[in-house]
Design a protein around this motif. Structure first.
Motif, PDB file in Angstrom:
ATOM      1  N   SER A  41     -46.833  47.771  23.496  1.00 38.70           N
ATOM      2  CA  SER A  41     -46.066  46.711  23.456  1.00 38.70           C
ATOM      3  C   SER A  41     -44.648  46.764  22.888  1.00 38.70           C
ATOM      4  CB  SER A  41     -47.001  45.681  22.601  1.00 38.70           C
ATOM      5  OG  SER A  41     -46.421  44.161  22.414  1.00 38.70           O
ATOM      6  N   TYR A  46     -46.160  47.736  28.712  1.00 35.80           N
ATOM      7  CA  TYR A  46     -46.765  46.751  29.317  1.00 35.80           C
ATOM      8  C   TYR A  46     -46.227  45.738  30.320  1.00 35.80           C
ATOM      9  CZ  TYR A  46     -50.665  48.132  26.268  1.00 35.80           C
ATOM     10  OH  TYR A  46     -51.625  49.043  25.661  1.00 35.80           O
ATOM     11  N   ALA A  47     -44.902  45.245  29.721  1.00 36.72           N
ATOM     12  CA  ALA A  47     -44.032  44.328  30.549  1.00 36.72           C
ATOM     13  C   ALA A  47     -43.440  45.131  31.772  1.00 36.72           C
ATOM     14  CB  ALA A  47     -42.737  44.161  29.594  1.00 36.72           C
ATOM     15  N   ARG A  50     -46.136  45.121  34.321  1.00 35.43           N
ATOM     16  CA  ARG A  50     -46.839  43.717  34.693  1.00 35.43           C
ATOM     17  C   ARG A  50     -46.881  43.277  36.115  1.00 35.43           C
ATOM     18  NH1 ARG A  50     -44.494  40.098  30.481  1.00 35.43           N
ATOM     19  NH2 ARG A  50     -42.474  40.512  31.846  1.00 35.43           N
ATOM     20  N   ASP A  51     -45.454  43.587  36.585  1.00 32.87           N
ATOM     21  CA  ASP A  51     -45.136  43.009  37.830  1.00 32.87           C
ATOM     22  C   ASP A  51     -45.354  44.250  39.133  1.00 32.87           C
ATOM     23  OD1 ASP A  51     -44.149  40.630  36.824  1.00 32.87           O
ATOM     24  OD2 ASP A  51     -42.240  41.515  36.456  1.00 32.87           O
ATOM     25  N   LEU A  96     -51.472  47.476  35.777  1.00 37.96           N
ATOM     26  CA  LEU A  96     -52.034  46.566  34.492  1.00 37.96           C
ATOM     27  C   LEU A  96     -53.029  45.549  35.275  1.00 37.96           C
ATOM     28  CD1 LEU A  96     -51.936  46.131  31.297  1.00 37.96           C
ATOM     29  CD2 LEU A  96     -49.711  44.643  31.877  1.00 37.96           C
ATOM     30  N   ALA A 101     -53.072  41.906  31.331  1.00 41.85           N
ATOM     31  CA  ALA A 101     -51.451  41.725  31.550  1.00 41.85           C
ATOM     32  C   ALA A 101     -51.532  40.249  30.468  1.00 41.85           C
ATOM     33  CB  ALA A 101     -51.287  41.571  32.884  1.00 41.85           C
ATOM     34  N   GLU A 102     -52.325  39.319  30.776  1.00 44.92           N
ATOM     35  CA  GLU A 102     -52.261  38.056  30.015  1.00 44.92           C
ATOM     36  C   GLU A 102     -52.454  38.324  28.367  1.00 44.92           C
ATOM     37  OE1 GLU A 102     -54.692  33.833  29.544  1.00 44.92           O
ATOM     38  OE2 GLU A 102     -54.548  34.821  31.322  1.00 44.92           O
ATOM     39  N   THR A 105     -49.236  40.492  27.421  1.00 41.49           N
ATOM     40  CA  THR A 105     -47.945  40.152  27.490  1.00 41.49           C
ATOM     41  C   THR A 105     -47.653  38.537  27.501  1.00 41.49           C
ATOM     42  OG1 THR A 105     -48.069  40.131  30.082  1.00 41.49           O
ATOM     43  CG2 THR A 105     -47.518  42.359  29.032  1.00 41.49           C
ATOM     44  N   ASP A 106     -48.618  37.846  27.711  1.00 40.35           N
ATOM     45  CA  ASP A 106     -48.343  36.349  27.910  1.00 40.35           C
ATOM     46  C   ASP A 106     -48.245  35.641  26.746  1.00 40.35           C
ATOM     47  OD1 ASP A 106     -48.264  33.948  28.628  1.00 40.35           O
ATOM     48  OD2 ASP A 106     -49.783  33.824  29.912  1.00 40.35           O
TER      49      ASP A 106
END
Length: 364
Positions: A41, A46-47, A50-51, A96, A101-102, A105-106
């Motif tokens: 993090s 993770y970010a 994510r995509d 991920l 992911a949620e 990262t959310d």
């Protein structure tokens, strides 16, 4: 785990020893994996995943980290079941999954849990100070934990305040009607990063909301968070000083998940009582712990005692002559503080499912 505890103090059998040793190992493993989550993090790994999936080389390039560490972290995360791995090509690709992911990262999700890993790592850094406090008394003040604690606390509560607080308060007519008064004055005592204050301001745009805290960096952050709102102010102020701003000034006052931290909760509640009009409301949101100490406890009891041992009690005890409440503030304790502050009693508001919190109304 209960079978591993010999309640009679006699010699434990071999199975009980093995079971408890396994229980300790599970906690060790969980702690180490929690630190790995904090690494992911804090470094934006993770970010970066994510995509789009990534190999170790691709993650290292995206996140700006060393490739060898990237590979080890990715493999560890996949081994732990956090990431998924595709080894059909020459270089393994990691991705991920949506649920992870949620959660990781959310920042708007009620399931957002990455701040807990940061909080864990922050506490670990302060263990020498905590050991000293345990030996000699005194404590470790909130400020000593630094931005890691301040930010993780704000981030973990933010989605609950932003998404659920307005609905929760609107569901209680006695509270909602007061907050809906024209130009209602509302005080949010010990507001931290201000997310509760901001939620109140957005839910009740005709009200004027003042957020107070003694932590200067938190107040600075709160002001930044509320830059687009005109009905909010933030100031450095101790809860004991609220009535100094004017008696009968407010229609409502709130203390969200903070009363148990305060070294003199009676003085704070007494000041709040004088600052709020007789036809107003005073609401305390605190931990939804059991009515009595009855071990072994459920997960709520366990996590609240963990917070208390490592964060809340040391913070409170860093102030001389603190009452040293601790995180596990049971209803009877709150009722005692309220009566000593001049309130007639305490009732539980019918708000359920708001994380691990309970809402109390202090009665005149």
């Amino acid at each position: 785990m209960d079978d591993a505890v010999d309640r009679d103090g006699g010699e434990a059998d071999e199975r009980a020893v093995d079971d408890f040793a396994g229980w300790v190992f599970d906690r060790f493993l969980g702690g180490m994996e929690t630190l790995s989550i904090h690494i992911g993090s804090a470094l934006g790994l993770y970010a970066a995943l994510r995509d789009a999936p990534a190999t170790a080389s691709e993650l290292a390039a995206r996140a700006g980290i060393d490739r060898r560490y990237a590979r080890e972290w990715l493999e560890q995360q996949a081994t732990a079941g956090i990431l998924a791995a595709d080894s059909r090509s020459d270089e393994v690709t990691f991705h991920l999954p949506p649920a992870q992911a949620e959660v990781l990262t959310d920042r708007t999700s009620l399931g957002y849990a990455a701040p807990l890993a940061r909080m864990f790592a922050t506490v670990a850094l302060r263990l020498p100070d905590l050991m000293d406090a345990y030996r000699a008394g005194g404590g470790v003040p909130w400020a000593a934990f630094g931005a890691g604690m301040r930010d993780s606390q704000g981030d973990i509560n933010r989605p609950w305040f932003e998404r659920m607080l307005a609905e929760a308060l609107a569901s209680v007519p006695q509270v909602h009607e007061v907050l809906s008064r024209s130009d209602a004055g509302i005080a949010d005592v010990a507001c931290g990063h201000g997310w509760s204050t901001i939620a109140l301001a957005r839910a009740y745009p005709d009200a004027l909301i003042d957020g107070y805290d003694i932590d200067a960096p938190a107040i600075e952050a709160a002001r930044e968070h509320a830059a687009d709102l005109e009905n909010v102010t933030f100031s450095e102020l101790r809860g004991e000083q609220l009535a100094d701003e004017g008696e009968d000034r407010y229609d409502a006052a709130f203390v969200f998940e903070a009363l148990h931290d305060l070294p003199d909760p009676v003085a704070v509640l007494s000041s709040i009582r004088r600052a709020v009009r007789d036809d107003g409301v005073v609401v305390i949101m605190d931990e939804a712990v059991a009515e009595t100490f009855s071990p072994p406890g459920d997960e709520v009891e366990r996590v609240m005692y963990a917070y208390s041992l490592l964060i809340c009690l040391p913070d409170s005890m860093s102030t001389p002559d603190s009452v040293a409440t601790g995180t596990v503030m049971r209803r009877a304790t709150l009722e005692g503080y309220a009566r000593d502050a001049g309130f007639s009693g305490v009732s539980i508001l019918p708000i359920d499912g708001f994380s691990a919190f309970r809402f109390f109304l202090l009665e005149r």
